[in-house]
Design a protein around this motif. Structure first.
Motif, short mmCIF file in Angstrom:
data_model
loop_
_atom_site.label_atom_id
_atom_site.label_comp_id
_atom_site.label_asym_id
_atom_site.label_seq_id
_atom_site.Cartn_x
_atom_site.Cartn_y
_atom_site.Cartn_z
N GLY A 512 0.82 -1.21 0.00
CA GLY A 512 0.00 0.00 0.00
C GLY A 512 0.85 1.25 0.00
O GLY A 512 0.54 2.23 -0.71
N LEU A 513 1.92 1.26 0.78
CA LEU A 513 2.82 2.42 0.82
C LEU A 513 3.52 2.61 -0.53
O LEU A 513 3.72 3.74 -0.98
CB LEU A 513 3.85 2.26 1.94
CG LEU A 513 3.30 2.35 3.36
CD1 LEU A 513 4.37 1.98 4.37
CD2 LEU A 513 2.75 3.74 3.64
N PHE A 514 3.89 1.49 -1.16
CA PHE A 514 4.50 1.61 -2.49
C PHE A 514 3.51 2.18 -3.49
O PHE A 514 3.84 3.09 -4.26
CB PHE A 514 5.01 0.26 -3.00
CG PHE A 514 5.20 0.27 -4.49
CD1 PHE A 514 6.26 0.98 -5.06
CD2 PHE A 514 4.28 -0.33 -5.33
CE1 PHE A 514 6.41 1.05 -6.44
CE2 PHE A 514 4.42 -0.27 -6.71
CZ PHE A 514 5.50 0.42 -7.27
N HIS A 515 2.29 1.63 -3.53
CA HIS A 515 1.31 2.13 -4.50
C HIS A 515 1.04 3.61 -4.29
O HIS A 515 0.86 4.37 -5.25
CB HIS A 515 0.01 1.31 -4.39
CG HIS A 515 0.14 -0.11 -4.85
ND1 HIS A 515 0.67 -0.45 -6.09
CD2 HIS A 515 -0.20 -1.29 -4.24
CE1 HIS A 515 0.66 -1.77 -6.22
NE2 HIS A 515 0.14 -2.29 -5.12
N SER A 516 1.01 4.05 -3.02
CA SER A 516 0.83 5.47 -2.73
C SER A 516 1.99 6.29 -3.27
O SER A 516 1.78 7.35 -3.88
CB SER A 516 0.70 5.66 -1.22
OG SER A 516 0.56 7.03 -0.90
N PHE A 517 3.21 5.82 -3.04
CA PHE A 517 4.38 6.51 -3.59
C PHE A 517 4.28 6.60 -5.12
O PHE A 517 4.51 7.66 -5.72
CB PHE A 517 5.66 5.77 -3.19
CG PHE A 517 6.86 6.18 -4.00
CD1 PHE A 517 7.60 7.31 -3.65
CD2 PHE A 517 7.25 5.46 -5.13
CE1 PHE A 517 8.69 7.71 -4.42
CE2 PHE A 517 8.33 5.85 -5.90
CZ PHE A 517 9.05 6.98 -5.54
N TYR A 518 3.96 5.49 -5.74
CA TYR A 518 3.90 5.41 -7.21
C TYR A 518 2.88 6.40 -7.77
O TYR A 518 3.10 6.99 -8.84
CB TYR A 518 3.53 3.98 -7.61
CG TYR A 518 3.55 3.72 -9.10
CD1 TYR A 518 4.71 3.31 -9.73
CD2 TYR A 518 2.39 3.88 -9.87
CE1 TYR A 518 4.74 3.05 -11.10
CE2 TYR A 518 2.40 3.64 -11.23
CZ TYR A 518 3.58 3.23 -11.84
OH TYR A 518 3.59 2.99 -13.20
N ASN A 519 1.78 6.60 -7.05
CA ASN A 519 0.72 7.50 -7.51
C ASN A 519 1.08 8.97 -7.31
O ASN A 519 0.44 9.85 -7.91
CB ASN A 519 -0.60 7.19 -6.80
CG ASN A 519 -1.15 5.83 -7.20
OD1 ASN A 519 -0.90 5.33 -8.29
ND2 ASN A 519 -1.89 5.19 -6.30
N HIS A 520 2.08 9.25 -6.46
CA HIS A 520 2.44 10.64 -6.16
C HIS A 520 3.74 11.10 -6.79
O HIS A 520 3.96 12.30 -6.97
CB HIS A 520 2.55 10.83 -4.64
CG HIS A 520 1.24 10.90 -3.94
ND1 HIS A 520 0.57 9.77 -3.48
CD2 HIS A 520 0.44 11.96 -3.61
CE1 HIS A 520 -0.56 10.13 -2.90
NE2 HIS A 520 -0.67 11.43 -2.96
N HIS A 521 4.62 10.17 -7.13
CA HIS A 521 5.97 10.57 -7.56
C HIS A 521 6.45 9.76 -8.76
O HIS A 521 6.09 8.59 -8.91
CB HIS A 521 6.98 10.39 -6.41
CG HIS A 521 6.59 11.10 -5.16
ND1 HIS A 521 6.67 12.46 -5.01
CD2 HIS A 521 6.08 10.61 -3.98
CE1 HIS A 521 6.25 12.79 -3.79
NE2 HIS A 521 5.88 11.69 -3.16
N ARG A 522 7.28 10.38 -9.56
CA ARG A 522 7.93 9.71 -10.68
C ARG A 522 9.31 9.23 -10.23
O ARG A 522 10.02 9.92 -9.49
CB ARG A 522 8.08 10.64 -11.87
CG ARG A 522 6.76 10.99 -12.54
CD ARG A 522 7.01 11.85 -13.79
NE ARG A 522 7.82 11.16 -14.77
CZ ARG A 522 7.35 10.28 -15.65
NH1 ARG A 522 6.05 9.96 -15.66
NH2 ARG A 522 8.15 9.70 -16.53
N VAL A 523 9.68 8.05 -10.69
CA VAL A 523 11.01 7.53 -10.39
C VAL A 523 12.01 8.02 -11.42
O VAL A 523 13.10 8.50 -11.09
CB VAL A 523 11.00 5.99 -10.34
CG1 VAL A 523 12.41 5.44 -10.13
CG2 VAL A 523 10.07 5.50 -9.23
N LEU A 524 11.65 7.91 -12.69
CA LEU A 524 12.54 8.35 -13.77
C LEU A 524 12.28 9.82 -14.04
O LEU A 524 11.30 10.21 -14.66
CB LEU A 524 12.28 7.50 -15.02
CG LEU A 524 12.44 5.98 -14.81
CD1 LEU A 524 12.12 5.23 -16.10
CD2 LEU A 524 13.84 5.64 -14.32
#
Length: 560
Positions: A512-524
């Motif tokens: 859940g914490l990962f999915h939240s991060f993914y929805n808020h921030h770009r990695v590349l």
């Protein structure tokens, strides 16, 4: 390595120094510092850690706990402590400790270096045996066996990672009354299938699997067993059937991701005279008396509701007697800790078994029983009781065939063993984030997708030691780092409390914490330094998700 334990030790040292200084200055008066606890509070606003030492000191110091806590905090030189951001006194006297983020920025390198070993704790130097499933070899494995298998195997995985030397064992109940009934059932079916008109026993095993086994026997012997004396015929029938049933159980459990170190035969206890020996030993020590020709164990001395028969008036030992001999054998094999996974219907058996071990000179606390409640299968809101294929109880084979090993195992450990489990077949098959196991696995697959995108763009992680992890200061990043840091301690606690569901809950929270991060921030991103830091964060998140799923016996797919 356990990052949380490392921080707790540092905080313990800091608080101990403050206590000693307060005593030296005469601000607190106590003879000795009690064994206090530094734990992670449930509410984030209560700090990263909380300590109860002030409450424990109240009687010695003859002072209100809150006042003691305030004095301790006064002797903490926060500006000289690199670990602490701030300290607060809360409630009746809890000391809430808020940490700087610096310690979290060390987590990525630790996880990256440890890889698949991340989560393992230091060796405990103790041997543990986990016995689970141990189904009667007289029929198919059912839902209770399936839940026990998932719970037991997950517990064994947890204990291994917590630093114990673990052995998985299956106890084959191949002796006693149920085997006699099984043999009766086999013999009658054989006689019926070879043209004899004989009634089937009222308490016999009437399942199709018994008929199938007899047909397999007939494929080898044909009608020849009719010419043998009944005793010889029955021996051939039951030996063949038991061998076939145990082979089936082994195959099914391997398909479920479970492999045992030891398959222990109850019959070997009788053959070696160990059942009679343990009865004699208990009798010599004064824990057995005779009544109406039967021998009774004084289990009421150990908290049982009533005494239990060990040997019937006809001279035959009971199942309980064999079970005592079996558990004695476990301890004589050198196990420091023995754990059984039993159905809730065995609740009454716990006190008498612990009592028997105590009577034999062993600490009953070295024997732990994990009781599990019933499983109810649902499909579309309706309870499923019968197999479509056989018209009897749904088997583990059929469950694996329908929902797959991963979903079955995850669902069985998702709830505490002592709670009833409603298994929704339709939910377990869903390919969306409503399905808990899909939700957790999708986190891993999603991170793998990020790395495939990075590779396609010619991006890869540089030297790890050169990555500036302090750039990971967004809330979603810090929450991920903290959750990852918690993983080895979650394993330690799950082992201590025999709570496999903690790991299922942990991986869902991490996903859940990962999915939240993914929805808020770009990695590349265009920021090379930040991109490197986030790629490393994704790498350690992927590692931790995979390691947690591995404990549950669940795969971590790279694509979904």
């Amino acid at each position: 390595m356990n990052p949380i334990e490392k921080v707790q030790l540092s905080l313990q040292e800091i608080l101990t120094d403050a206590l000693e200084e307060a005593r030296e200055k005469g601000h607190l008066n106590f003879a000795s510092i009690p064994d206090f606890v530094i734990e992670v509070p449930r509410e984030k606003e209560h700090g990263d850690f909380a300590c109860n030492v002030a409450m424990l000191l109240a009687r010695q110091a003859r002072m209100a706990p809150r006042k003691i806590a305030e004095i301790i905090v006064e002797h903490l030189e926060i500006d000289k402590l690199s670990l602490l951001e701030k300290v607060e006194v809360a409630g009746a006297g809890f000391i809430n400790l808020f940490l700087k983020n610096d310690w979290l920025f060390k987590i990525p390198i630790l996880v990256h270096e440890m890889g698949e070993r991340y989560g393992y704790n230091a060796p405990q130097g103790k041997k543990v045996q986990v016995e689970f499933v141990s189904a009667n070899p007289t029929g198919n494995l059912h839902m209770g066996n399936a839940r026990g298998g998932a719970i037991g195997d997950t517990l064994a995985n947890i204990l291994q990672r917590a630093g114990y030397e673990v052995q998985r064992e299956f106890y084959i109940n191949d002796a006693g009354n149920q085997i006699e009934i099984f043999t009766d059932s086999l013999e009658v079916r054989y006689l019926q299938l070879t043209g004899h008109s004989v009634p089937f026993p009222e308490n016999g095993y009437a399942g199709q699997d018994v008929i199938d086994t007899v047909k397999n026997i007939m494929a080898i012997y044909g009608n020849k067993l009719n010419d043998l004396p009944a005793e010889e015929r029955r021996k051939i029938l039951v030996e063949f059937a038991l061998k076939e049933k145990v082979a089936y159980i082994k195959k099914t459990l391997i398909n479920f991701g479970i492999e045992y170190d030891v398959w222990f035969s109850e019959q070997t206890l009788h053959d070696a005279g160990k059942v009679d020996q343990v009865i004699d030993r208990l009798q010599e020590q004064g824990y057995i008396y005779e009544n109406e020709g039967a021998l009774w164990f004084k289990s009421s001395l150990f908290g049982d509701e009533k005494d239990e028969v060990l040997k019937r008036a006809n001279g035959l030992p009971t199942y309980f007697a064999a079970d005592i001999a079996y558990h004695l054998d476990k301890f004589e094999r050198g196990f420091d800790w023995v754990i059984n996974v039993w159905g809730a219907d065995h609740h009454g058996h716990i006190a008498r078994m612990k009592g028997a071990m105590q009577a034999l000179g062993y600490n009953p606390d070295r024997l732990d029983i994990v009781l599990m409640q019933l499983v109810r299968l649902y499909r579309g809101g309706n309870i499923v009781r019968m197999s479509k294929r056989t018209g009897t109880t749904v088997s583990l084979d059929e469950l694996i065939e329908e929902v797959g090993k991963d979903a079955a195992r995850f669902f069985f450990v998702m709830r505490s063993p002592d709670s009833h489990l409603d298994f929704d077949l339709e939910l377990a098959k869903k390919k969306n984030q409503d399905n808990p196991v899909y939700y957790a696995q999708y986190a891993h697959a999603r991170i793998c997708s990020i790395f495939r995108q990075a590779a396609a763009a010619g991006v890869s992680l540089g030297p790890i030691e050169q990555i500036n992890t302090s750039l990971l200061n967004e809330e979603e990043e810090l929450l991920l780092l903290r959750k990852i840091a918690d993983f080895p301690d979650e394993i330690r606690i799950a082992a201590r409390t025999l709570a496999p569901h903690r790991i299922a809950r942990y991986v869902l929270d991490l996903a859940g914490l990962f999915h939240s991060f993914y929805n808020h921030h770009r990695v590349l991103t265009g920021d090379h330094a930040l991109q490197e830091a986030r790629l490393l964060l994704m790498d350690i998140t992927r590692t931790t998700v995979k390691n947690a799923l591995g404990i549950l016996g669940v795969n971590a797919p790279e694509q979904m």
